[in-house]
Design a protein around this motif. Structure first.
Motif, PDB file in Angstrom:
ATOM      1  N   ARG A 138       0.768  -1.362   0.006  1.00  9.67           N
ATOM      2  CA  ARG A 138      -0.037  -0.020  -0.071  1.00  9.67           C
ATOM      3  C   ARG A 138       0.934   1.151   0.026  1.00  9.67           C
ATOM      4  O   ARG A 138       1.793   1.253   0.620  1.00  9.67           O
ATOM      5  N   ASP A 139       0.521   2.045  -0.890  1.00  9.62           N
ATOM      6  CA  ASP A 139       1.370   3.508  -0.858  1.00  9.62           C
ATOM      7  C   ASP A 139       1.111   4.427   0.592  1.00  9.62           C
ATOM      8  O   ASP A 139      -0.090   4.079   1.160  1.00  9.62           O
ATOM      9  N   TRP A 141      -0.386   7.168   0.932  1.00 10.41           N
ATOM     10  CA  TRP A 141      -1.409   7.909   0.972  1.00 10.41           C
ATOM     11  C   TRP A 141      -2.552   7.075   1.613  1.00 10.41           C
ATOM     12  O   TRP A 141      -3.834   7.636   1.760  1.00 10.41           O
ATOM     13  N   GLU A 142      -2.257   5.738   1.773  1.00  9.88           N
ATOM     14  CA  GLU A 142      -3.231   4.840   2.537  1.00  9.88           C
ATOM     15  C   GLU A 142      -2.707   4.572   3.770  1.00  9.88           C
ATOM     16  O   GLU A 142      -3.156   4.792   4.884  1.00  9.88           O
ATOM     17  N   TRP A 143      -1.537   3.709   3.830  1.00  8.83           N
ATOM     18  CA  TRP A 143      -0.865   3.375   5.211  1.00  8.83           C
ATOM     19  C   TRP A 143      -0.433   4.573   5.962  1.00  8.83           C
ATOM     20  O   TRP A 143      -0.795   4.510   7.458  1.00  8.83           O
ATOM     21  N   ASP A 146      -3.591   6.035   7.907  1.00  6.12           N
ATOM     22  CA  ASP A 146      -3.850   5.247   8.838  1.00  6.12           C
ATOM     23  C   ASP A 146      -3.066   5.532  10.082  1.00  6.12           C
ATOM     24  O   ASP A 146      -3.540   5.540  11.182  1.00  6.12           O
ATOM     25  N   ARG A 294     -10.656  11.679   7.265  1.00  6.76           N
ATOM     26  CA  ARG A 294     -10.812  10.970   8.400  1.00  6.76           C
ATOM     27  C   ARG A 294     -11.709  11.602   9.711  1.00  6.76           C
ATOM     28  O   ARG A 294     -11.767  11.106  10.474  1.00  6.76           O
TER      29      ARG A 294
END
Length: 373
Positions: A138-139, A141-143, A146, A294
């Motif tokens: 996952r890049d 901008w995802e991980w 989070d 988020r």
């Protein structure tokens, strides 16, 4: 594979079978006008036999995260990235692949090969890159979003080590033959001031009014660039943000050595601080994404970004010191380069992705709003 078969490949979509056919043909001589540059040996069954092979080694599926090019995964082990537009050589990725392979830098997708086409004039263009597939990748901008949402910053030291190891490897790159401007510092200042001017011109509405009101403060942040006499230069990544760092099953990996697509005629040999500044500002962008997407509280996101930035820089400096190369990072450049990067983010958003403007503007407002000393 015949030349006509290669010629009709172009940039195939997954499921057509052409990418798998191309990959299967790599064990044979590539017909003219194509040429193949090889780096690491490909795993079986795509290269010499070595251990078990996947049940469906030639099964294809597409990856459409990259909007510029098209990538196809073969057998969950190989990725072939077809360039939407053939790129003229010399190309920074090919040089990076060769050098990082030679130095043993392992924190990237294993580079296997590059397919090029040679014109009758002798000009060569890059058509495709073949690398290893990183499972569960996952890049950033995802991980990383989070991590920001959860308030975790333990990853930052790992990224600092990774960035330092990359720069230590790139610092051994052969010296460039291209001529540099007579005054590097004047060039750096002009480049940064030009980015600010363009950002001021392209940013409209309330954000534009805010920028113009804070123009003196922004120029003051860039001012140190005009007074720095010397600093170490190395071959840099050139587009080093969290989106270029994959978190995968076995750790983290740096990808995409194509350089910054938004900066024309950029010298690939620059202060390491430029890469570091882009990486640290991208952490602040992650914080803005966490706020917008988020629901993270702005104060919590800002605190997370500050802590992550400090942890990354501490680890980066420590790693360079351990290797006897603390000189690679000129701390005086970090602040000015970070401001320049935010200006470039505004330019990018104005030209290509208007909805992105909230991120650099959020960072600048956090830094310069009077209530946030």
């Amino acid at each position: 594979m015949t030349s006509s078969a290669l010629a009709r490949i172009g940039a195939p979509r997954a499921g057509e079978g052409l990418t798998a056919a191309f990959l299967a043909a790599l064990s044979e001589p590539v017909p003219e006008p194509f040429a193949l540059r090889r780096y690491l040996p490909m795993p079986a069954p795509y290269g010499p036999a070595e251990g078990p092979t996947p049940a469906s080694p030639w099964q294809e599926r597409g990856i459409d995260v990259d909007q510029t090019n098209h990538s196809v995964v073969i057998g969950e082990r190989i990725v072939v990235k077809w360039l939407a537009e053939p790129a003229p050589l010399p190309h920074p990725t090919l040089a990076a692949f060769a050098h990082l392979t030679e130095t043993g830098f392992a924190h990237t997708a294993p580079p296997y090969a590059a397919l090029t086409r040679v014109a009758p004039s002798g000009a060569e263009t890059l058509l495709a890159l073949v690398t290893g597939y990183l499972p569960e990748a996952r890049d950033g901008w995802e991980w990383c979003v989070d991590e920001a949402e959860a308030g975790r910053t333990g990853f930052a030291a790992t990224l600092g080590d990774l960035a330092a190891d990359l720069h230590l490897a790139l610092a051994t790159f052969p010296a460039t033959e291209s001529a540099l401007p007579p005054s590097r510092e004047r060039s750096a200042m002009e480049r940064a001031a030009g980015a600010l001017e363009e950002a001021l011109t392209l940013t409209d509405g309330e954000d534009g009014a805010w920028l113009r009101a804070h123009e003196p403060a922004l120029r003051a942040e860039l001012a140190p660039l005009s007074g720095i006499v010397t600093t170490s230069r190395i071959r840099i990544h050139g587009d080093f943000h969290v989106g270029q760092i994959l978190q995968w099953r076995d750790g983290y990996a740096v990808i995409d050595f194509d350089g910054n697509p938004t900066v024309t005629e950029a010298d690939p040999y620059q202060p390491a601080a430029r890469d570091v500044a882009q990486l640290t500002t991208s952490l602040e962008h992650v914080a803005q994404v966490a706020v917008k997407r988020r629901g993270t509280a702005p104060s919590a996101a800002a605190a997370w970004a500050a802590t992550a930035r400090a942890g990354l820089l501490a680890a980066y400096r420590a790693r360079l010191a351990e290797a006897g190369r603390p000189d690679l990072l000129d701390d005086r450049l970090l602040g000015p380069f970070e401001i320049e990067q935010e200006c470039r983010e505004l330019i990018y958003s104005a030209r290509h992705l208007p909805r992105w403007r909230y991120a650099p503007m959020g960072v600048l407002r956090t830094r310069f709003t009077e209530e946030n000393p």
